[in-house]
Design an enzyme around this catalytic site. Structure first.
Site, PDB file in Angstrom:
ATOM      1  N   ASP A   9      39.046  43.884  44.267  1.00  0.00           N
ATOM      2  CA  ASP A   9      39.130  43.811  42.928  1.00  0.00           C
ATOM      3  C   ASP A   9      37.959  44.351  42.084  1.00  0.00           C
ATOM      4  O   ASP A   9      37.951  44.893  41.118  1.00  0.00           O
ATOM      5  CB  ASP A   9      39.518  42.480  42.547  1.00  0.00           C
ATOM      6  CG  ASP A   9      40.922  42.020  43.238  1.00  0.00           C
ATOM      7  OD1 ASP A   9      41.327  42.827  43.896  1.00  0.00           O
ATOM      8  OD2 ASP A   9      40.938  40.713  43.010  1.00  0.00           O
ATOM      9  N   GLY A  30      45.257  34.912  35.621  1.00  0.00           N
ATOM     10  CA  GLY A  30      45.889  34.440  36.778  1.00  0.00           C
ATOM     11  C   GLY A  30      47.307  35.007  36.817  1.00  0.00           C
ATOM     12  O   GLY A  30      48.341  34.381  37.680  1.00  0.00           O
ATOM     13  N   ALA A  31      47.510  36.071  36.568  1.00  0.00           N
ATOM     14  CA  ALA A  31      48.780  37.307  36.601  1.00  0.00           C
ATOM     15  C   ALA A  31      48.612  38.026  37.637  1.00  0.00           C
ATOM     16  O   ALA A  31      49.637  38.949  37.486  1.00  0.00           O
ATOM     17  CB  ALA A  31      48.954  37.599  35.242  1.00  0.00           C
ATOM     18  N   GLY A  32      47.655  37.927  38.317  1.00  0.00           N
ATOM     19  CA  GLY A  32      47.326  39.018  39.518  1.00  0.00           C
ATOM     20  C   GLY A  32      46.940  40.257  39.226  1.00  0.00           C
ATOM     21  O   GLY A  32      46.696  41.280  39.784  1.00  0.00           O
TER      22      GLY A  32
HETATM   23  P1  ADP Z   1      43.354  36.435  38.418  1.00  0.00           P
HETATM   24  O1  ADP Z   1      41.840  37.138  38.995  1.00  0.00           O
HETATM   25  O2  ADP Z   1      44.524  36.944  39.060  1.00  0.00           O
HETATM   26  O3  ADP Z   1      43.473  36.824  36.654  1.00  0.00           O
HETATM   27  P2  ADP Z   1      42.069  34.053  39.290  1.00  0.00           P
HETATM   28  O4  ADP Z   1      42.499  32.737  39.410  1.00  0.00           O
HETATM   29  O5  ADP Z   1      41.367  34.901  40.319  1.00  0.00           O
HETATM   30  O6  ADP Z   1      43.262  34.949  38.587  1.00  0.00           O
HETATM   31  O7  ADP Z   1      40.860  34.120  37.982  1.00  0.00           O
HETATM   32  C1  ADP Z   1      41.415  33.497  36.863  1.00  0.00           C
HETATM   33  C2  ADP Z   1      40.282  32.433  36.146  1.00  0.00           C
HETATM   34  O8  ADP Z   1      38.903  33.327  35.962  1.00  0.00           O
HETATM   35  C3  ADP Z   1      40.426  31.831  35.140  1.00  0.00           C
HETATM   36  O9  ADP Z   1      41.110  30.723  35.385  1.00  0.00           O
HETATM   37  C4  ADP Z   1      39.000  31.296  34.678  1.00  0.00           C
HETATM   38  O10 ADP Z   1      38.553  30.358  35.197  1.00  0.00           O
HETATM   39  C5  ADP Z   1      38.171  32.788  34.840  1.00  0.00           C
HETATM   40  N1  ADP Z   1      38.530  33.932  33.702  1.00  0.00           N
HETATM   41  C6  ADP Z   1      38.954  35.030  33.959  1.00  0.00           C
HETATM   42  N2  ADP Z   1      38.858  35.650  32.551  1.00  0.00           N
HETATM   43  C7  ADP Z   1      38.221  34.527  31.893  1.00  0.00           C
HETATM   44  C8  ADP Z   1      37.739  34.697  30.565  1.00  0.00           C
HETATM   45  N3  ADP Z   1      37.961  35.617  29.608  1.00  0.00           N
HETATM   46  N4  ADP Z   1      37.098  33.864  29.976  1.00  0.00           N
HETATM   47  C9  ADP Z   1      36.895  32.711  30.853  1.00  0.00           C
HETATM   48  N5  ADP Z   1      36.930  32.486  32.105  1.00  0.00           N
HETATM   49  C10 ADP Z   1      37.791  33.590  32.581  1.00  0.00           C
HETATM   50 MG    MG Z   2      41.205  36.763  40.612  1.00  0.00          MG
END
Ligand code: ADP
Ligand code: MG
Length: 386
Positions: free
Chosen positions: A176, A126-128
């Site tokens: 992405d 969730g850090a972009g």
């Molecule tokens: P970003 O893509 O910017 O990091 P998003 O909200 O699009 O933020 O995606 C983040 C979400 O993806 C997390 O809240 C989780 O649900 C899922 N996610 C990402 N990486 C993992 C991981 N390693 N294990 C489990 N879920 C993950």
């Molecule tokens: Mg994302």
């Protein structure tokens, strides 16, 4: 990377009590330039970074799919044949959604073997930096291999997008996943968001001793979703008023006419998108013809356009960009959807700490929260690691 590979194998063994048969990984991404151009069917130029999500996998003979993650408590399981967007939720919607989406791209979900998957990552969530594309792309590549689907990488990017749109329910584009699957060391992915054609463009940062600093302001704007929707609608309104299917179909030569047809705010929204598309094209040409130092002014201009015309910046992002520019960066801009999040700065390696200290000092002076500042290295896309 080797640590992550070991961690994910150990996590797999602890979760399932047996050894993984293989490990795959895929990176997060940073968008170098091309903001709010994707849904206008224009151009973007992201690169894959040296932060990755790894998946360890072993097949099962009972048709059941189990997914576990280092950030979750217990594995989530479902028979492959029962996969459907409404049957998956929370974090497991990402990997299980990918498995479902592969069915839409030719996998016979009634016949493929089941599997145990364990996921670990050093992409901040969730850090972009698109941890979502990293998890989608790593799982897509892994299942494509073990299910012997033979889908190419552009198809796997579409699988990830379909999973995110339908199973997760996020209306995101394909930038992405494309960066995560198609990225190359010291290169960016030039993507045409209309044709989905892509081309790898060498960055030459390593040879020139340049680094990309990410300055995460930590600002999460409460109205980000509303602002995003509002900007999308302004773009659609502008395109309709000007009689084109998408803003992609306009060039800077059309802006005089746009100014006479559109209200002042819509005109500025349109001008951002049209000039940003041109800046992406100019950045690609500058990288290919002149080298990476030549893109600094384009990064700076992109930021001004987002600040003044698209109005999606915030004081923290403006301060990060201005301070980086004043303390030795070749160029800097906010990156991502806006209203908070991160800026990037292209800096000579020997100026990195000067820029970092200057930005931290400026934030303290303005009473802003301490930003998180780290370097990212343009890196290879998804691979089978073991
Ligand atoms: P970003 O893509 O910017 O990091 P998003 O909200 O699009 O933020 O995606 C983040 C979400 O993806 C997390 O809240 C989780 O649900 C899922 N996610 C990402 N990486 C993992 C991981 N390693 N294990 C489990 N879920 C993950
Ligand atoms: Mg994302």
């Amino acid at each position: 990377m080797s640590d992550l590979r070991e961690d994910v194998r150990a996590g797999f063994a602890a979760a399932y009590g047996r050894e993984a048969e293989g490990v795959w990984s895929a990176p997060g991404r940073v968008n170098l330039i091309g903001e709010h151009t994707d849904y206008n069917e224009g151009f973007v130029l992201p690169f894959a970074i040296d932060r990755r999500t790894a998946v360890a996998l072993a097949l099962r003979d009972d048709g059941v799919l189990r997914v576990a993650s280092a950030i979750a408590d217990a594995p989530v399981e479902i028979p492959v044949a029962e996969l459907a967007p409404e049957r998956v939720s929370d974090w497991s919607a990402y990997p299980l959604g990918v498995a479902w989406a592969l069915g839409r791209f030719g996998a016979d979900l009634a016949a493929v073997p089941g599997a145990d998957l364990y996921i670990d990552s050093d992409v901040p969530l969730g850090a972009g930096l698109s941890s979502s594309a990293a998890i989608e792309s790593s799982v897509a590549l892994a299942l494509n291999d073990v299910w012997r689907l033979d889908l190419d990488r552009p198809a796997l990017a579409r699988v990830g997008r379909l999973a995110e749109n339908e199973a997760v329910g996020a209306p995101t584009g394909i930038m992405d996943q494309s960066a995560s699957l198609l990225g190359r060391r010291d290169a960016a992915v030039f993507l045409d968001c209309r044709s989905l054609e892509s081309r790898v463009v060498g960055l030459g940062f390593a040879e020139r001793g340049l680094e990309v600093l990410v300055i995460d302001t930590g600002v999460k704007h409460a109205h980000a979703t509303g602002g995003y929707r509002d900007r999308r609608e302004a773009c659609e309104r502008g395109a309709a008023a000007l009689g084109v299917p998408a803003l992609r179909d306009l060039t800077v030569d059309d802006l005089d006419r746009a100014r006479s047809v559109l209200d002042e705010v819509t005109f500025r929204r349109v001008r951002h998108v049209v000039t940003e598309d041109q800046r992406v094209l100019d950045t690609v040409r500058a990288l290919e013809d002149e080298g990476p130092e030549a893109i600094g002014e384009l990064l700076d201009a992109s930021h001004r356009s987002m600040r003044d015309d698209f109005e999606i910046s915030v004081p923290e992002l403006d301060l990060a960009v201005e301070t980086a520019q004043a303390s030795g960066a070749i160029g800097a801009r906010m990156t991502g959807g806006g209203f908070g999040g991160a800026a990037i700065a292209l800096v000579p390696a020997d100026a990195r700490s000067r820029v970092q200290v200057a930005v931290e000092g400026a934030f303290a002076e303005h009473g802003f929260a301490v930003p998180e500042i780290f370097a990212v290295v343009p890196s290879d896309g998804a691979v089978r690691d073991a």
